[in-house]
Write a protein that holds these residues in place. Structure first.
Motif: not given
Ligand code: FAD
Lengths: 202, 249
Positions: B83, A32, A26, B85, B61, A80, A30, B248, B78-79, B127
Motif C-alpha cells: 500500500d 524512530l 499516516t 507510494e 529514505s 522521515t 511509526p 517504520g 528496496i522492499e 531490507s
Molecule cells: C533512515 C531510513 C532508512 C531506510 N532504508 C530503507 C531501505 O534501505 N530499504 C527499504 O526498503 N526501506 C527503507 N526505509 C523505509 C523507506 O524510507 C520507506 O518508508 C518505505 O519504502 C515505505 O515507503 P512507501 O512510500 O512505499 O510507503 P508509504 O506510502 O510511505 O507508506 C506505506 C505504509 O507504511 C506506513 N508508513 C509510512 N511511512 C512510515 C515510516 N517512516 N515508518 C513506518 N510506517 C510508515 C504508512 O502509514 C502506510 O501504511 C528507510 C527508512 C528510514 C527512516
C-alpha cells in the motif's frame, strides 16, 4: 523534471492545507530512535531544570505528577516524511514547569536531555506560550516506552526529532548548542513548513 | 573520523538507474550511477525524490547497501510495501536508464568504518540488511579481519537478501560469522538456525570472540529492532554498544 511513470498518491484536499511540503499522512504511529528502547522505572525517573551547568530544580515522578496538567490535540511531522493529524497529548506545559519554580525563561536557547543520552536544541521561545509540554500521556493512556514514556518533550510545530523521548531535563543555554542529530547534519531549527530537514536547508 | 569530518549532505542531484533486479520476491536491488561520485560512510542513507508531471513530489529514505569503496554506484535494497507510494514505484515502474533525484549522504550515528574496530555485531531483517551489507562489504574491501558476526532474520532462505554473497564472504574469511535465523523453514546448513533472533543465537554467533561486542548495529522494522536489540543485550552486548535504525512500523 518529472520522474518517468510517477503519478504519486495525493493528500486528500481536505487535509492538504495541514500537510507540510514533502510529507505524507499516516494513521499509524511509526517509531524512530537511535538505540534500544530504555526501560525507566517511575521510581528512578526524575526531571531536572538547569540554567547553564547549574541545576535549579528537580522533580520526582510523584512531584511532577502534581504539577498542573494540560491536554491538547496537534498535528505532528517526522523528518522521515510521515505526518499524523490530530494526535491527542496530555502533560505539563513548559510554562507550568517554569511557573512552578517562579522562573522566567532564563536564556534564549534550550537543550533537552534524554535518559538515553539524547539531546536536541530548541529556541526557548518555541517551548513557552502554550506551545510545548512534557507529555506523559498519548491518546488517553500513559505514554509507552516506544513513544518516549514515561515522559517526552513535545514540540509539535517542529520536526519530531525535536520532541526528545525519555526526557530527563531541560537545560537553558546562552548559545544555540547543537544536539545529537543537529551535530550529525540535521537542521538547527527544523520547521516542517519550511522543510528545514538538513543543515543547509534555508 | 570525527563528526566534523563526516561527508556533507548534498543538495538534490540527479542519479541514473544502472541496474535493477529482484534480490528476493519482496526486495529489489536498485543500483544508481552517480557522476560525480557520492562519498559516504557505511551505514548512511540517501533520500530519493520522485516528481509527478504536475510538480507533486514524494521523498523517502533508503540505506546504501554498497560499500564506500564504490561511490559512483550506490546500491539500494528496496522492499515492497503493497500500500506504499514510493516502494511499489521501484518494483513496478522504474527501469534501467531512469533518472532519480537524490540527496545525501545522511545519518552520522548508524555508521561504522574499519577504524572503529570491533568486535562487530550486525543484526537485520528484510531490507534492514542494507546498511549492514555496506559495512560487511567495506570490511571485505579493506581486507579487514575485525571479528564480526551478522545475524539475519528471514522467513525462508529464499527470502534472505544477499544470502549467496554473504556465504561466499564468510567462506573466504574465518573472522566473519554469518547466521540466518529462519522462522518458517528448517536449517539448510551450519549457517542456518530455525527460529528468530534471540539471546541464544547471539551467543552462538559470537562464541569465538575474545570479548563482548564493541559495536552493535540493529536494523529493520520497529518490532524486529526492539526484539533484536533486546536479544543482543541479553546475549552479552554491553548497554551503550547498541545502535538502531528503524524503518517504520
Ligand atoms: C533512515 C531510513 C532508512 C531506510 N532504508 C530503507 C531501505 O534501505 N530499504 C527499504 O526498503 N526501506 C527503507 N526505509 C523505509 C523507506 O524510507 C520507506 O518508508 C518505505 O519504502 C515505505 O515507503 P512507501 O512510500 O512505499 O510507503 P508509504 O506510502 O510511505 O507508506 C506505506 C505504509 O507504511 C506506513 N508508513 C509510512 N511511512 C512510515 C515510516 N517512516 N515508518 C513506518 N510506517 C510508515 C504508512 O502509514 C502506510 O501504511 C528507510 C527508512 C528510514 C527512516
Amino acid at each position: 523534471m518529472a520522474t518517468r511513470g510517477f503519478t504519486g498518491r495525493r493528500t486528500p484536499d481536505d487535509h492538504a492545507a495541514r500537510t507540510p511540503p514533502g510529507q505524507a499522512l499516516t494513521t499509524d504511529f511509526p517509531v524512530l530512535s537511535a538505540g534500544p528502547t530504555p526501560k525507566i522505572a517511575l521510581a528512578d525517573w526524575s526531571f531536572t531544570l538547569k540554567v547553564g551547568p547549574r541545576p535549579v530544580a528537580k522533580w520526582s515522578w510523584e512531584e511532577f505528577s502534581a504539577l498542573p496538567r494540560t491536554s491538547y490535540v496537534r498535528d505532528i511531522h517526522c523528518v522521515t516524511t510521515w505526518s499524523k493529524l490530530d494526535t491527542a497529548w496530555e502533560g505539563v506545559l513548559i510554562d507550568d514547569v517554569l511557573a512552578a519554580v517562579g522562573l522566567a525563561p532564563p536564556t534564549g536557547f534550550t537543550l533537552a536531555h534524554g535518559f538515553d543520552g539524547y539531546t536536541t536544541n530548541v529556541p526557548t521561545a518555541d517551548l513557552v506560550g502554550g506551545k510545548a509540554m512534557i507529555a506523559t500521556a498519548y491518546d488517553g493512556a500513559p505514554l509507552t516506552p516506544d513513544h518516549g514514556g514515561p515522559a517526552r518533550l513535545l514540540v509539535p510545530h517542529l520536526y519530531f526529532w525535536k520532541s526528545a523521548k525519555w526526557v530527563s531535563g531541560l537545560q537553558f543555554t546562552e548559545r544555540d548548542e547543537a544536539g545529537f542529530w543537529e551535530l550529525r547534519g540535521y537542521h538547527m531549527y527544523g520547521d516542517p513548513w519550511r522543510e528545514q530537514r538538513y543543515d543547509d536547508d534555508a | 573520523m570525527s563528526l566534523a569530518d563526516a561527508p556533507r549532505i548534498s543538495g538534490w542531484r540527479s542519479a541514473t538507474i544502472v541496474e535493477a533486479a529482484p534480490l528476493t520476491p519482496r526486495v529489489k536491488r536498485v543500483v544508481l550511477g552517480l557522476d560525480p561520485p557520492l562519498r559516504f560512510r557505511a551505514g548512511q542513507h540517501v533520500d530519493l525524490r520522485l516528481t509527478a508531471p504536475d510538480g507533486y513530489q514524494a521523498r523517502r529514505s533508503y540505506s546504501i547497501a554498497s560499500g564506500p569503496e564504490t561511490p559512483d554506484r550506490l546500491e539500494l535494497a528496496i522492499e515492497k510495501l503493497d500500500d506504499g507510494e514510493v516502494s511499489p514505484f521501484f518494483h513496478e515502474v522504474a527501469e534501467v536508464g531512469d533518472a532519480i533525484d537524490l540527496r545525501g549522504p545522511i545519518g552520522g550515528h548508524f555508521v561504522w568504518s574499519v577504524e572503529d574496530g570491533g568486535p562487530l555485531l550486525l543484526i537485520g531483517a528484510g531490507s534492514g540488511v542494507a546498511p549492514l551489507m555496506s559495512m560487511v562489504r567495506h570490511r571485505a574491501a579493506r581486507g579487514d579481519r575485525t571479528p564480526a558476526a551478522l545475524l539475519l532474520g528471514a522467513r525462508t532462505a529464499a527470502e534472505a537478501p544477499y544470502r549467496e554473497e554473504l556465504l561466499a564472504l564468510a567462506a573466504a574469511d574465518p573472522s566473519l560469522g554469518i547466521l540466518f535465523l529462519l522462522s518458517r523453514e528448517s536449517a539448510h546448513g551450519p549457517f542456518d538456525r530455525a527460529g528468530r533472533v534471540d539471546a541464544a543465537s547471539v551467543r552462538a554467533a559470537t562464541a569465538g570472540w575474545p570479548g563482548p561486542a564493541r559495536h552493535v548495529f540493529v536494523c529493520g522494522s520497529n518490532a524486529f529492532v526492539n526484539a533484536a536489540a533486546e536479544a543482543a543485550l541479553s546475549g552479552g552486548a554491553p548497554p551503550g554498544s547498541v545502535r538502531t535504525e528503524r524503518y517504520g512500523g
